[in-house]
Structures are given as structure tokens and as C-alpha cells.
Design a protein around this motif. Structure first.
Motif, PDB file in Angstrom:
ATOM      1  N   TYR A 260       0.626  -3.258   4.098  1.00 48.32           N
ATOM      2  CA  TYR A 260       0.220  -4.323   3.193  1.00 48.32           C
ATOM      3  C   TYR A 260      -1.281  -4.524   3.280  1.00 48.32           C
ATOM      4  O   TYR A 260      -1.929  -4.173   4.274  1.00 48.32           O
ATOM      5  N   ALA A 261      -1.810  -5.117   2.217  1.00 44.93           N
ATOM      6  CA  ALA A 261      -3.227  -5.462   2.168  1.00 44.93           C
ATOM      7  C   ALA A 261      -3.376  -6.727   1.344  1.00 44.93           C
ATOM      8  O   ALA A 261      -2.430  -7.187   0.689  1.00 44.93           O
TER       9      ALA A 261
ATOM     10  N   VAL B  66      -8.390  -5.390   1.832  1.00 43.73           N
ATOM     11  CA  VAL B  66      -8.374  -5.430   3.291  1.00 43.73           C
ATOM     12  C   VAL B  66      -6.949  -5.197   3.787  1.00 43.73           C
ATOM     13  O   VAL B  66      -6.029  -5.935   3.411  1.00 43.73           O
ATOM     14  N   SER B  67      -6.767  -4.190   4.623  1.00 44.95           N
ATOM     15  CA  SER B  67      -5.446  -3.911   5.196  1.00 44.95           C
ATOM     16  C   SER B  67      -5.089  -4.977   6.230  1.00 44.95           C
ATOM     17  O   SER B  67      -5.932  -5.389   7.039  1.00 44.95           O
ATOM     18  N   VAL B  68      -3.831  -5.441   6.201  1.00 48.85           N
ATOM     19  CA  VAL B  68      -3.373  -6.466   7.150  1.00 48.85           C
ATOM     20  C   VAL B  68      -1.975  -6.115   7.628  1.00 48.85           C
ATOM     21  O   VAL B  68      -1.272  -5.304   7.015  1.00 48.85           O
TER      22      VAL B  68
ATOM     23  N   THR C 280       0.836  -1.200   0.000  1.00 50.09           N
ATOM     24  CA  THR C 280       0.000   0.000   0.000  1.00 50.09           C
ATOM     25  C   THR C 280       0.869   1.247   0.000  1.00 50.09           C
ATOM     26  O   THR C 280       2.073   1.195   0.297  1.00 50.09           O
ATOM     27  N   THR C 281       0.265   2.378  -0.337  1.00 51.67           N
ATOM     28  CA  THR C 281       1.017   3.632  -0.468  1.00 51.67           C
ATOM     29  C   THR C 281       1.588   4.118   0.850  1.00 51.67           C
ATOM     30  O   THR C 281       2.537   4.902   0.871  1.00 51.67           O
TER      31      THR C 281
END
Length: 350
Positions: free
Chosen positions: A307-308, A321-323, A302-303
Motif C-alpha cells: 500500500y501507499a 509514499v509506500s506505507v 501497489t502492484t
């Protein structure tokens, strides 16, 4: 309207008319069947499992360190062959027509042993070896060479078919640290002087010798359990028995020996018949139970530096979904947080 404005608007009008004509011809709304196919993304279900991060290093099957048999006086009259297995109480080779016998012991014999010799641990070693071979009648295993010791030596010499003088002369026996040894190479020929080492020997049991980095040599400890992956893919349990930090000078100037680990099998029979082949040694570095795991290829950077994962929901929509990333092992990764559960279909390829 100015000439300049007219020149700008006319091309725009032309473009709009062309677009309208194109839509009229294609008419994408006229039939659903004529619409281009929408490719469904490739997914893998997230799963709850025990995730283990392994350290894998290369190793080789080996019979262990090569040991040179000490020389002695006389002429060599019989030699074994490479690969022969010789047990305690048996002849390693022959000098002047007399067998040189292997005896169990941790220290080399260094003098003649008979009545009147000074007490010492070599006497104890000889007496214990005689007792192990069945020649220990009425004998107390200690540092003293007594008349009883002499009688047992004579009984042993009679069984060998050699002169029964009750004296074990230097060179008549060789101490080995195991119940048997394997002849690795024969360096002498019949008729040679026995003064130089006639042969080298090793252990009879296959083990693994693995090269280590300096850091690994500091971290890996003896008694560490490992798994050895044999050439056919079979995984067998083993244990680190010794770690050599290396650093010793070699015959090549400026080079030193590498750090190594000696690894022995729980059941040595598993390596029989394989030969001196390359294997993998697996050290379990860390483990997480009940980890929510997805393929590494499912992760999307992700920016914001995180991570997602993209999740294909049951309604056909893909949700990002962000993880948080946990333990990574091979091609799988533990993910924490976010609206993600075991069984959810995570996208690995579009």
C-alpha cells in the motif's frame, strides 16, 4: 521511392499538417489565463491519535428474564397490574382474601414453617427476611425455628392484619431474589383458582441483552467493560454480567436458544424512560496509542501487493509514499513507515 512507401507517407504528412494547424489555432502557450483549470486534490491531514478497533453488536433494552410466580391453593381475590413494582414485604396478589407477601430469598419456600419444624436453610431465609423487615427482635438468624422466631412471625402477622398464629403456611410468602420486582404480565383473572401461575415478573432495572455468535460467546467474559450507545447517541458505561452460551431446545422443533450476553449499566438511571428499545454495544477489541492515522480512502494498492498514500507536498507536487498498514478501525487506518508525518496532507480524492 516506391508507390507503396508513397502511399504510407502521404497520410502521415496530412496528419502532421492537421496537428500543426490545430496548435496554431489553439495556441496554448499564448496566454496562461486561457489554460484549463487544474483541479486541486482533496486532502486530509495525517494525525497522531489513539486508535481503537471496536466490536459493535446489536442489543435490546430488557428487564431481564421473565419468572413465573408459583401457584398455590385457593381463589384469587386481588391482582396487580402489568408494570407495577412490588417490594419485599408487600403483597404480590391476594388469595382467599389474604395477601401473598414477597420476601427476600434465593430459594423457594416449600413447607409450612412453625414451632416443631425440622431445622433447615428455609428457616434461616425466613428469619433473615423478617429481620430485614424490622421483625427480628431478640432473634438469632439460624436454621432453628424457636419461640423467639414465632413471636416475630406473630408481630409481622399483626402488622399485616392477618391471623396471628405464628405459622407461615406454604403459599403465604414468595421468595424473590431482589429488593423489588416488576410485574410483567398478569395471566389470571379475579375468581380464578390460584393453582396455576397467576403472573410473571422481572427485575425492575433495565439492562441490555445482546445476541452473540458462538465465537463471541466463547471470547466474551463476564466483568468485561463495554460502552452502550443509546438510541439518542448517548454513550454510557456498562459491564457484561453474564454470558449464556445458548443451545437449549425451544418450543419450535429443531431450534435452539441463541447465545446472549447480559449487560448492566454502571448507573441504571441512564436508561429510565427510554422503553424497550434497540441499542448498540461496543467492545474495545484492541488499541494503539500514538498511531499515525489516515482515512482508509487514502490508501492506494501497489502492484507489489502493498500500500501507499499520495501526499500533497508544500511545493504543490503529489508524491506517492509506500506505507505498511496497521490497525484498521471504522474509516481510519494506522500507517507505518515511509516519509510521512503528522500534519502531512494525504490525498483522499483527485
Amino acid at each position: 521511392m516506391s508507390r507503396r512507401l508513397t502511399r504510407v507517407l502521404v497520410p502521415v504528412g496530412v496528419l502532421l499538417i492537421a496537428a500543426a494547424v490545430t496548435l496554431a489555432v489553439l495556441q496554448p502557450w499564448s496566454s496562461v489565463a486561457e489554460a484549463p483549470d487544474v483541479k486541486k486534490p482533496v486532502t486530509v491531514d495525517a494525525e497522531l491519535t489513539t486508535l481503537t478497533s471496536d466490536l459493535r453488536i446489536n442489543g435490546n433494552l430488557s428487564y431481564g428474564a421473565s419468572i413465573a410466580l408459583p401457584g398455590r391453593g385457593g381463589t384469587i381475590t386481588r391482582l396487580p397490574s402489568a408494570g407495577d413494582v412490588i417490594g419485599v414485604g408487600e403483597a404480590l396478589y391476594e388469595v382467599d382474601g389474604k395477601p401473598v407477601i414477597a420476601m427476600r430469598g434465593d430459594r423457594p419456600f416449600w413447607r409450612d414453617l412453625g414451632i416443631g419444624v425440622e431445622n433447615g436453610p428455609d428457616v434461616r431465609q425466613l428469619e433473615q427476611a423478617l429481620a430485614d423487615l424490622g421483625f427480628g427482635e431478640d432473634m438469632t438468624v439460624d436454621d432453628e425455628f424457636t419461640a423467639v422466631t414465632e413471636a416475630n412471625v406473630k408481630a409481622w402477622q399483626k402488622a399485616l392484619g392477618v391471623t396471628k398464629d405464628g405459622v407461615v403456611k406454604l403459599g403465604d410468602v414468595v421468595a424473590i431474589a431482589a429488593a423489588s420486582v416488576r410485574v410483567e404480565s398478569v395471566k389470571a383473572q379475579l375468581g380464578d383458582s390460584a393453582s396455576a401461575s397467576p403472573l410473571t415478573y422481572t427485575s425492575t432495572a433495565l439492562r441490555v441483552v445482546a445476541k452473540l455468535t458462538d465465537g463471541q460467546a466463547r471470547e466474551i467474559l463476564p466483568a468485561t467493560p463495554v460502552t452502550v450507545v443509546l438510541p439518542d447517541g448517548t454513550e454510557v458505561p456498562a459491564t457484561v454480567t453474564a454470558v449464556d452460551p445458548g443451545g437449549q431446545p425451544t418450543e419450535k422443533e429443531g431450534e435452539t436458544t441463541p447465545a446472549t450476553a447480559n449487560i448492566e449499566f454502571a448507573d441504571p438511571a441512564v436508561a429510565e424512560g427510554i422503553g424497550l428499545r434497540a441499542v448498540k454495544v461496543v467492545f474495545a477489541a484492541s488499541e494503539v496509542k500514538d498511531a499515525l492515522v489516515v482515512p482508509v480512502t487514502a490508501l492506494v494498492a501497489t502492484t507489489d501487493g502493498g500500500y501507499a498514500v499520495d501526499v500533497l507536498r508544500k511545493n504543490g507536487e503529489v508524491e506517492r509514499v509506500s506505507v505498511e498498514v496497521g490497525l484498521i478501525a471504522d474509516t481510519r487506518v494506522q500507517v507505518v513507515g515511509g516519509d510521512l508525518a503528522a500534519g502531512d496532507a494525504v490525498v483522499v480524492a483527485q
